[in-house]
Design an enzyme around this catalytic site. Structure first.
Site, mmCIF file in Angstrom:
data_model
loop_
_atom_site.group_PDB
_atom_site.id
_atom_site.type_symbol
_atom_site.label_atom_id
_atom_site.label_comp_id
_atom_site.label_asym_id
_atom_site.label_seq_id
_atom_site.Cartn_x
_atom_site.Cartn_y
_atom_site.Cartn_z
ATOM 1 C CG ASP A 4 -9.743 -2.771 53.999
ATOM 2 O OD1 ASP A 4 -8.818 -2.274 53.312
ATOM 3 O OD2 ASP A 4 -10.764 -3.279 53.491
ATOM 4 C CG ASP A 23 -13.482 -4.100 50.776
ATOM 5 O OD1 ASP A 23 -13.084 -3.360 49.850
ATOM 6 O OD2 ASP A 23 -13.016 -4.053 51.927
HETATM 7 O O1 LIG Z 1 -9.336 -0.750 48.589
HETATM 8 C C1 LIG Z 1 -10.159 -1.616 48.741
HETATM 9 N N1 LIG Z 1 -10.746 -1.882 49.960
HETATM 10 N N2 LIG Z 1 -10.338 -1.245 51.106
HETATM 11 C C2 LIG Z 1 -10.347 0.109 51.241
HETATM 12 N N3 LIG Z 1 -10.889 0.962 50.401
HETATM 13 C C3 LIG Z 1 -10.683 2.333 50.857
HETATM 14 C C4 LIG Z 1 -9.859 2.277 52.113
HETATM 15 C C5 LIG Z 1 -9.708 0.824 52.415
HETATM 16 C C6 LIG Z 1 -10.569 -2.498 47.611
HETATM 17 C C7 LIG Z 1 -10.344 -3.854 47.673
HETATM 18 C C8 LIG Z 1 -10.688 -4.664 46.578
HETATM 19 C C9 LIG Z 1 -11.260 -4.083 45.469
HETATM 20 BR BR1 LIG Z 1 -11.724 -5.205 44.000
HETATM 21 C C10 LIG Z 1 -11.496 -2.719 45.401
HETATM 22 C C11 LIG Z 1 -11.151 -1.926 46.492
#
Ligand SMILES: O=C(NNC1=NCCC1)c1ccc(Br)cc1
Length: 325
Positions: free
Chosen positions: A32, A213
């Site tokens: 991630d 991401d």
């Molecule tokens: O949580 C975030 N990325 N990772 C994951 N999502 C779900 C499981 C892992 C995320 C990161 C930055 C922003 Br701006 C919005 C969301």
């Protein structure tokens, strides 16, 4: 050192899981680039929450006494627990004393996804959640020992892709790599995306501030961009019950073009067709959705499976490199 690990898609490419040796156990982790904690299901996780998952046994590690962690993700999921130092191996690349965050509690989303044994964060260590002292990500732990301080992501639609650490494999992309500078102030691989187009033709306007991401499934873009996209899909409309744009699964979606670092990349309409909303398969949920309330755009897996991405820390300012696959 350098190495390569498979990135295996879950159903609908919801996330991609990679085999990682943690202590003496191999777990399937979600890499991630949107977070910076390496956490795993463990023998400390309540049985009611860990059935069906592979578990890390902290007995092989060294407990970091008094250290705890607690993380919440953009989709509302989360986990928390305690911290150990142990050996972690990814595609042959070894961190001999990596901070391994053992879960003592996980949210229902993680409890239910039995293919997922935890997350391996690849954002910047500044947003690691361990208290009283933030810990290094796996990449930061091994960066100095890699042939080059970089890793690449080559995700694919409905097929196994790869993450490479320490080198760029030129057989994985076509044409040249175009680079953008990264702003690390928020701890993400954050950059400025430029013009866009729906279907074909020349790009215009600006998508703006965005992050790459791998942990987010879909693409979240400004409302103006998303409206322009679904205006080209006859059956599309915003469904507040589903929480986004849906359309008839029988309809072909247009391509989405985006300019990054001076080069235009095409996300095919077939890649933007995410998944049916229910088992009837009549109505589908789009892979492009609005970034309302997020504060920036997210180029998640729907985008990343169309390109080859270099997460580059070879220079004082980190960079992202994009190339066509
Ligand atoms: O949580 C975030 N990325 N990772 C994951 N999502 C779900 C499981 C892992 C995320 C990161 C930055 C922003 Br701006 C919005 C969301």
């Amino acid at each position: 050192q350098s190495g390569e690990v498979a990135a295996n898609p879950e159903q609908y490419d919801e996330s991609y899981l990679c085999p990682v040796q943690v202590g003496q156990t191999t777990l399937n982790l979600d890499f991630d680039t949107g977070s910076a904690d390496l956490w795993v299901f463990s023998t400390l996780t309540p049985k009611s929450e860990s059935t069906g998952h592979s578990l890390y046994n902290p007995s092989t590690g060294t407990k970091k006494s008094g250290y705890t962690w607690d993380i919440s993700y953009g989709d509302g999921s989360g986990a928390s627990g305690t911290v150990y130092a142990d050996k972690v191996v990814v595609g042959g690349v070894t961190a001999t004393s990596q901070a391994v965050e053992a879960a003592t509690s996980v949210s229902s989303q993680f409890e239910q996804d039995t293919d997922n044994d935890g997350l391996l964060g690849l954002a910047f260590s500044s947003i690691n959640t361990v208290e009283p002292q933030a810990q290094k990500t796996f990449f930061d732990s091994v960066k100095g020992s890699l042939a080059k301080p970089l890793f690449t992501a080559d995700l694919k639609k409905g097929a196994a892709g790869t993450y490479d650490f320490g080198y760029i494999d030129s057989s994985k992309y076509t044409g040249s790599i175009s680079y953008v500078n990264v702003n690390t102030a928020n701890g993400f691989w954050e950059f400025t995306a430029s013009g866009y187009a729906v279907g074909s033709g020349s790009v215009s306007g600006s998508v703006g501030d965005a992050i790459a991401d791998t942990g987010t499934t879909l693409m979240y873009l400004p409302t103006t961009v998303v409206q322009a996209y679904y205006n080209k899909v006859d059956s599309a409309d915003y469904d507040s019950n589903q929480g986004g744009y849906t359309y008839d699964c029988s309809e072909n979606l247009p391509n989405f073009l985006i300019s990054l670092g001076g080069k235009t990349f095409t996300v095919s309409g077939t890649d933007i067709n995410f998944a049916p909303v229910d088992s009837s398969g009549e109505t589908c949920f789009g892979g492009i959705q609005e970034n309302t309330g997020i504060g920036m755009s997210i180029l998640g897996d729907i985008f990343l499976k169309s390109v080859f991405v270099v997460f580059d820390q070879t220079q004082s300012t980190p960079r992202l490199g994009f190339a066509a696959q």
